[in-house]
Write a protein that holds these residues in place. Structure first.
Motif, PDB file in Angstrom:
ATOM      1  N   PHE A  18      -9.202  10.608  -2.799  1.00 27.05           N
ATOM      2  CA  PHE A  18      -8.495   8.990  -3.695  1.00 27.05           C
ATOM      3  C   PHE A  18      -7.884   9.010  -3.764  1.00 27.05           C
ATOM      4  O   PHE A  18      -6.708   7.996  -3.792  1.00 27.05           O
ATOM      5  N   LEU A  19      -7.235  10.014  -4.523  1.00 30.40           N
ATOM      6  CA  LEU A  19      -6.098   9.889  -5.061  1.00 30.40           C
ATOM      7  C   LEU A  19      -4.885  10.078  -3.920  1.00 30.40           C
ATOM      8  O   LEU A  19      -3.625   9.253  -4.070  1.00 30.40           O
ATOM      9  N   ILE A  20      -5.156  11.042  -2.864  1.00 33.02           N
ATOM     10  CA  ILE A  20      -4.346  11.272  -1.290  1.00 33.02           C
ATOM     11  C   ILE A  20      -4.269  10.201  -0.533  1.00 33.02           C
ATOM     12  O   ILE A  20      -3.184   9.109  -0.289  1.00 33.02           O
ATOM     13  N   PHE A  21      -5.015   9.164  -1.143  1.00 35.46           N
ATOM     14  CA  PHE A  21      -5.451   7.520  -0.214  1.00 35.46           C
ATOM     15  C   PHE A  21      -4.279   6.505  -0.908  1.00 35.46           C
ATOM     16  O   PHE A  21      -4.274   5.946  -0.343  1.00 35.46           O
ATOM     17  N   THR A  22      -5.028   6.591  -1.690  1.00 29.52           N
ATOM     18  CA  THR A  22      -3.994   6.132  -3.040  1.00 29.52           C
ATOM     19  C   THR A  22      -2.641   6.636  -2.549  1.00 29.52           C
ATOM     20  O   THR A  22      -1.609   5.158  -2.504  1.00 29.52           O
ATOM     21  N   PHE A  23      -2.250   7.135  -2.417  1.00 25.04           N
ATOM     22  CA  PHE A  23      -0.719   7.943  -2.321  1.00 25.04           C
ATOM     23  C   PHE A  23      -0.106   7.092  -1.391  1.00 25.04           C
ATOM     24  O   PHE A  23       0.948   6.533  -0.556  1.00 25.04           O
ATOM     25  N   ILE A  24      -0.747   7.146   0.087  1.00 20.98           N
ATOM     26  CA  ILE A  24      -0.579   6.989   1.384  1.00 20.98           C
ATOM     27  C   ILE A  24      -0.647   4.973   1.321  1.00 20.98           C
ATOM     28  O   ILE A  24       0.534   4.690   1.888  1.00 20.98           O
ATOM     29  N   ILE A  25      -1.732   4.528   0.115  1.00 20.10           N
ATOM     30  CA  ILE A  25      -1.596   2.958   0.765  1.00 20.10           C
ATOM     31  C   ILE A  25       0.258   2.672   0.120  1.00 20.10           C
ATOM     32  O   ILE A  25       0.390   1.684   0.108  1.00 20.10           O
ATOM     33  N   LYS A  26       0.702   3.654  -1.434  1.00 20.94           N
ATOM     34  CA  LYS A  26       1.829   3.090  -1.261  1.00 20.94           C
ATOM     35  C   LYS A  26       2.710   3.170  -0.927  1.00 20.94           C
ATOM     36  O   LYS A  26       3.673   2.605  -1.403  1.00 20.94           O
ATOM     37  N   ASP A  29       3.942   3.098   5.677  1.00 20.92           N
ATOM     38  CA  ASP A  29       4.069   2.189   6.187  1.00 20.92           C
ATOM     39  C   ASP A  29       4.086   1.065   6.034  1.00 20.92           C
ATOM     40  O   ASP A  29       3.018  -0.609   5.196  1.00 20.92           O
ATOM     41  N   VAL A  30       4.627   0.202   4.620  1.00 18.56           N
ATOM     42  CA  VAL A  30       4.960  -0.440   3.973  1.00 18.56           C
ATOM     43  C   VAL A  30       5.235  -1.481   4.644  1.00 18.56           C
ATOM     44  O   VAL A  30       7.090  -1.001   4.487  1.00 18.56           O
ATOM     45  N   GLN A  31       5.560  -2.624   4.560  1.00 21.30           N
ATOM     46  CA  GLN A  31       5.532  -3.807   5.023  1.00 21.30           C
ATOM     47  C   GLN A  31       5.628  -5.355   4.454  1.00 21.30           C
ATOM     48  O   GLN A  31       4.618  -5.672   3.969  1.00 21.30           O
ATOM     49  N   PRO A  32       5.932  -6.439   4.575  1.00 21.00           N
ATOM     50  CA  PRO A  32       6.119  -7.634   3.824  1.00 21.00           C
ATOM     51  C   PRO A  32       5.148  -8.011   4.981  1.00 21.00           C
ATOM     52  O   PRO A  32       5.855  -9.300   5.718  1.00 21.00           O
ATOM     53  N   ILE A  33       4.206  -7.965   5.131  1.00 20.34           N
ATOM     54  CA  ILE A  33       2.811  -8.876   6.460  1.00 20.34           C
ATOM     55  C   ILE A  33       1.773  -9.532   5.094  1.00 20.34           C
ATOM     56  O   ILE A  33       1.329 -11.108   5.496  1.00 20.34           O
ATOM     57  N   GLY A  34       2.111  -9.302   4.022  1.00 19.85           N
ATOM     58  CA  GLY A  34       1.043 -10.028   3.443  1.00 19.85           C
ATOM     59  C   GLY A  34       1.422 -11.375   3.005  1.00 19.85           C
ATOM     60  O   GLY A  34       2.337 -12.171   3.651  1.00 19.85           O
ATOM     61  N   PRO A  35       0.760 -11.953   2.466  1.00 21.30           N
ATOM     62  CA  PRO A  35       1.014 -13.319   1.679  1.00 21.30           C
ATOM     63  C   PRO A  35       2.276 -13.824   1.192  1.00 21.30           C
ATOM     64  O   PRO A  35       2.576 -13.119   0.238  1.00 21.30           O
ATOM     65  N   ASN A  36       3.500 -15.277   1.299  1.00 20.27           N
ATOM     66  CA  ASN A  36       4.269 -15.130   0.993  1.00 20.27           C
ATOM     67  C   ASN A  36       4.835 -13.676   0.805  1.00 20.27           C
ATOM     68  O   ASN A  36       5.661 -13.066   0.039  1.00 20.27           O
ATOM     69  N   VAL A  40       2.595  -4.596   2.068  1.00 21.32           N
ATOM     70  CA  VAL A  40       1.284  -4.426   1.935  1.00 21.32           C
ATOM     71  C   VAL A  40       1.392  -3.031   3.123  1.00 21.32           C
ATOM     72  O   VAL A  40       2.208  -2.306   4.211  1.00 21.32           O
ATOM     73  N   GLY A  41       0.800  -1.759   2.664  1.00 19.06           N
ATOM     74  CA  GLY A  41       0.564  -0.577   2.730  1.00 19.06           C
ATOM     75  C   GLY A  41      -0.160  -0.570   4.251  1.00 19.06           C
ATOM     76  O   GLY A  41      -1.235  -1.135   4.316  1.00 19.06           O
ATOM     77  N   LEU A  42       0.348   0.602   4.690  1.00 23.94           N
ATOM     78  CA  LEU A  42      -0.608   1.231   6.368  1.00 23.94           C
ATOM     79  C   LEU A  42      -0.653  -0.235   7.079  1.00 23.94           C
ATOM     80  O   LEU A  42      -1.868  -1.355   7.659  1.00 23.94           O
ATOM     81  N   ALA A  43      -0.111  -1.022   7.348  1.00 20.95           N
ATOM     82  CA  ALA A  43       0.639  -2.571   7.508  1.00 20.95           C
ATOM     83  C   ALA A  43       0.024  -2.807   9.080  1.00 20.95           C
ATOM     84  O   ALA A  43      -0.149  -3.747   9.338  1.00 20.95           O
TER      85      ALA A  43
END
Length: 64
Positions: A18-26, A29-36, A40-43
């Motif tokens: 869980f900790l590793i997954f949270t770190f990876i998401i954070k 590959d963080v890019q502004p592809i979400g709404p507004n 988003v991590g792993l974009a």
């Protein structure tokens, strides 16, 4: 190993995953592809899955 030690080890392992997954998401590959343009991590993976499945209004209504 007895049952208590197995359960304790499994709990620790799942928490570590869980900790590793949270770190990876954070951090990966963080890019502004979400709404507004939300970050988003792993974009790239998220965008690919979104393009494959599109919008499902059932899940949209449940999570809204």
């Amino acid at each position: 190993m007895n049952s208590n030690k197995k359960n304790f080890f499994l709990t620790g392992l799942l928490f570590f995953i869980f900790l590793i997954f949270t770190f990876i998401i954070k951090k990966v590959d963080v890019q502004p592809i979400g709404p507004n343009n939300s970050q988003v991590g792993l974009a790239t993976l998220n965008k690919y899955v979104f393009n494959c499945f599109g919008v499902n209004l059932l899940w949209y209504n449940i999570t809204d």
